[in-house]
Design a protein around this motif. Structure first.
Motif, PDB file in Angstrom:
ATOM      1  N   VAL A  56       1.185  12.117  -6.631  1.00 33.89           N
ATOM      2  CA  VAL A  56       0.565  13.301  -7.260  1.00 33.89           C
ATOM      3  C   VAL A  56      -0.960  13.285  -7.123  1.00 33.89           C
ATOM      4  O   VAL A  56      -1.597  14.325  -7.235  1.00 33.89           O
ATOM      5  CB  VAL A  56       0.902  13.455  -8.768  1.00 33.89           C
ATOM      6  N   HIS A  57      -1.527  12.110  -6.891  1.00 31.47           N
ATOM      7  CA  HIS A  57      -2.991  11.995  -6.788  1.00 31.47           C
ATOM      8  C   HIS A  57      -3.482  11.974  -5.335  1.00 31.47           C
ATOM      9  O   HIS A  57      -4.640  11.658  -5.085  1.00 31.47           O
ATOM     10  CB  HIS A  57      -3.468  10.711  -7.475  1.00 31.47           C
ATOM     11  N   ARG A  58      -2.588  12.290  -4.376  1.00 29.08           N
ATOM     12  CA  ARG A  58      -2.969  12.051  -2.966  1.00 29.08           C
ATOM     13  C   ARG A  58      -4.192  12.849  -2.520  1.00 29.08           C
ATOM     14  O   ARG A  58      -4.871  12.453  -1.582  1.00 29.08           O
ATOM     15  CB  ARG A  58      -1.789  12.260  -2.022  1.00 29.08           C
ATOM     16  N   ASP A  59      -4.499  13.953  -3.188  1.00 30.53           N
ATOM     17  CA  ASP A  59      -5.674  14.733  -2.789  1.00 30.53           C
ATOM     18  C   ASP A  59      -6.945  14.349  -3.550  1.00 30.53           C
ATOM     19  O   ASP A  59      -8.008  14.927  -3.315  1.00 30.53           O
ATOM     20  CB  ASP A  59      -5.392  16.233  -2.982  1.00 30.53           C
ATOM     21  N   LYS A  60      -6.837  13.384  -4.454  1.00 25.19           N
ATOM     22  CA  LYS A  60      -8.009  12.990  -5.252  1.00 25.19           C
ATOM     23  C   LYS A  60      -8.940  12.101  -4.417  1.00 25.19           C
ATOM     24  O   LYS A  60      -8.482  11.336  -3.573  1.00 25.19           O
ATOM     25  CB  LYS A  60      -7.581  12.204  -6.497  1.00 25.19           C
ATOM     26  N   PRO A  61     -10.233  12.182  -4.685  1.00 30.80           N
ATOM     27  CA  PRO A  61     -11.190  11.354  -3.927  1.00 30.80           C
ATOM     28  C   PRO A  61     -10.969   9.855  -4.122  1.00 30.80           C
ATOM     29  O   PRO A  61     -11.329   9.064  -3.260  1.00 30.80           O
ATOM     30  CB  PRO A  61     -12.558  11.784  -4.486  1.00 30.80           C
ATOM     31  N   PHE A  62     -10.376   9.465  -5.256  1.00 35.91           N
ATOM     32  CA  PHE A  62     -10.195   8.048  -5.539  1.00 35.91           C
ATOM     33  C   PHE A  62      -8.843   7.504  -5.075  1.00 35.91           C
ATOM     34  O   PHE A  62      -8.512   6.338  -5.332  1.00 35.91           O
ATOM     35  CB  PHE A  62     -10.407   7.756  -7.028  1.00 35.91           C
ATOM     36  N   PHE A  63      -8.032   8.329  -4.372  1.00 38.25           N
ATOM     37  CA  PHE A  63      -6.660   7.928  -4.007  1.00 38.25           C
ATOM     38  C   PHE A  63      -6.625   6.643  -3.172  1.00 38.25           C
ATOM     39  O   PHE A  63      -5.825   5.735  -3.440  1.00 38.25           O
ATOM     40  CB  PHE A  63      -5.977   9.073  -3.246  1.00 38.25           C
ATOM     41  N   ASP A  64      -7.485   6.564  -2.169  1.00 36.68           N
ATOM     42  CA  ASP A  64      -7.456   5.396  -1.287  1.00 36.68           C
ATOM     43  C   ASP A  64      -7.852   4.123  -2.049  1.00 36.68           C
ATOM     44  O   ASP A  64      -7.188   3.088  -1.939  1.00 36.68           O
ATOM     45  CB  ASP A  64      -8.369   5.635  -0.078  1.00 36.68           C
ATOM     46  N   ASN A  65      -8.927   4.231  -2.848  1.00 37.31           N
ATOM     47  CA  ASN A  65      -9.339   3.073  -3.666  1.00 37.31           C
ATOM     48  C   ASN A  65      -8.255   2.676  -4.657  1.00 37.31           C
ATOM     49  O   ASN A  65      -7.966   1.494  -4.838  1.00 37.31           O
ATOM     50  CB  ASN A  65     -10.608   3.411  -4.465  1.00 37.31           C
ATOM     51  N   LEU A  66      -7.680   3.676  -5.300  1.00 33.90           N
ATOM     52  CA  LEU A  66      -6.656   3.415  -6.317  1.00 33.90           C
ATOM     53  C   LEU A  66      -5.446   2.697  -5.716  1.00 33.90           C
ATOM     54  O   LEU A  66      -4.944   1.715  -6.281  1.00 33.90           O
ATOM     55  CB  LEU A  66      -6.220   4.732  -6.968  1.00 33.90           C
TER      56      LEU A  66
ATOM     57  N   ASP B  22      -5.349   0.975  -2.909  1.00 34.32           N
ATOM     58  CA  ASP B  22      -5.780  -0.391  -2.510  1.00 34.32           C
ATOM     59  C   ASP B  22      -5.735  -1.314  -3.715  1.00 34.32           C
ATOM     60  O   ASP B  22      -5.211  -2.430  -3.649  1.00 34.32           O
ATOM     61  CB  ASP B  22      -7.226  -0.379  -1.985  1.00 34.32           C
ATOM     62  N   PHE B  23      -6.322  -0.847  -4.803  1.00 33.96           N
ATOM     63  CA  PHE B  23      -6.367  -1.654  -6.031  1.00 33.96           C
ATOM     64  C   PHE B  23      -4.957  -1.989  -6.520  1.00 33.96           C
ATOM     65  O   PHE B  23      -4.654  -3.149  -6.824  1.00 33.96           O
ATOM     66  CB  PHE B  23      -7.155  -0.892  -7.110  1.00 33.96           C
ATOM     67  N   MET B  24      -4.088  -1.001  -6.574  1.00 34.66           N
ATOM     68  CA  MET B  24      -2.752  -1.224  -7.145  1.00 34.66           C
ATOM     69  C   MET B  24      -1.880  -2.124  -6.256  1.00 34.66           C
ATOM     70  O   MET B  24      -0.885  -2.665  -6.721  1.00 34.66           O
ATOM     71  CB  MET B  24      -2.055   0.105  -7.407  1.00 34.66           C
ATOM     72  N   SER B  25      -2.286  -2.284  -4.977  1.00 36.49           N
ATOM     73  CA  SER B  25      -1.534  -3.182  -4.094  1.00 36.49           C
ATOM     74  C   SER B  25      -2.303  -4.479  -3.829  1.00 36.49           C
ATOM     75  O   SER B  25      -1.953  -5.244  -2.944  1.00 36.49           O
ATOM     76  CB  SER B  25      -1.211  -2.462  -2.771  1.00 36.49           C
TER      77      SER B  25
ATOM     78  N   LYS C 162       0.844  -1.196   0.000  1.00 35.98           N
ATOM     79  CA  LYS C 162       0.000   0.000   0.000  1.00 35.98           C
ATOM     80  C   LYS C 162       0.886   1.257   0.000  1.00 35.98           C
ATOM     81  O   LYS C 162       0.628   2.214  -0.735  1.00 35.98           O
ATOM     82  CB  LYS C 162      -0.913  -0.046   1.219  1.00 35.98           C
ATOM     83  N   ALA C 163       1.954   1.224   0.805  1.00 37.86           N
ATOM     84  CA  ALA C 163       2.860   2.386   0.881  1.00 37.86           C
ATOM     85  C   ALA C 163       3.575   2.622  -0.450  1.00 37.86           C
ATOM     86  O   ALA C 163       3.769   3.770  -0.863  1.00 37.86           O
ATOM     87  CB  ALA C 163       3.877   2.185   2.008  1.00 37.86           C
ATOM     88  N   ASP C 164       3.972   1.555  -1.130  1.00 34.82           N
ATOM     89  CA  ASP C 164       4.581   1.699  -2.467  1.00 34.82           C
ATOM     90  C   ASP C 164       3.603   2.409  -3.403  1.00 34.82           C
ATOM     91  O   ASP C 164       3.978   3.329  -4.137  1.00 34.82           O
ATOM     92  CB  ASP C 164       4.881   0.330  -3.104  1.00 34.82           C
TER      93      ASP C 164
END
Ligand code: GDP
Length: 136
Positions: free
Chosen positions: A51-61, A63-66, A42-44
């Motif tokens: 760059v997307h840390r302020d986007k609403p989808f950051f947490d989902n994204l 999670d998905f990528m990890s 998740k940290a990676d």
């Protein structure tokens, strides 16, 4: 010559289309200079998509990528950043052009099969993120 960072995302790895996607790269004369199967923490993922840390989808994204292994590749060709993004199609597979990779293999705006750097500066950051000697 230019280089870009491509990722075959967890959804595409899970569906068994790594080979099909790599075939599209090779058919387009995008040369594979580096390639690895990696499992992001998740940290990676948070670092990669900072760059997307302020986007609403950051947490989902992130999670998905990890959520499973991904294939990371350094692609090389003239104008490869634009060329690879054209082959992928736009972010949302439902809106991506016919014949694009995201249209064919993506299933949602998030699970869209592939990633490609969007500019020379981001390509440099993203290539270093995975392929700097210290990270191998
Ligand atoms: P890209 O350059 O086409 O990959 O698009 P972005 O840089 O805007 O977004 C990065 C990634 O975040 C995308 O490839 C998607 O996996 C995901 N993403 C983008 N927009 C959304 C959204 O509205 N919702 C969700 N859940 N994910 C998104």
């Amino acid at each position: 010559m230019e280089r870009t960072l491509a990722i075959i995302k967890p959804d595409a790895v899970e569906r068994g289309v790594i080979g099909a996607i790599i075939q599209r790269m090779e058919a387009a004369d995008l040369r594979i200079r580096e390639m690895r199967l990696v499992r992001l923490t998740k940290a990676d993922a948070e670092g990669f998509y900072a760059v997307h840390r302020d986007k609403p989808f950051f947490d989902n994204l992130t999670d998905f990528m990890s959520s499973g292994p991904v294939v990371v590749l350094a692609l090389e060709a003239p104008d490869v950043i634009r060329h690879w993004r054209r082959l992928m199609g736009v972010t949302d597979p439902a809106k991506a052009g016919r014949g694009t990779i995201r249209r064919e293999y993506g299933t949602s705006i998030e699970t869209n099969a592939t990633h490609g750097s969007d500019a020379p500066e981001t390509a440099a950051f993203e290539l270093d993120f995975f392929f700097k000697a210290a990270h191998r």
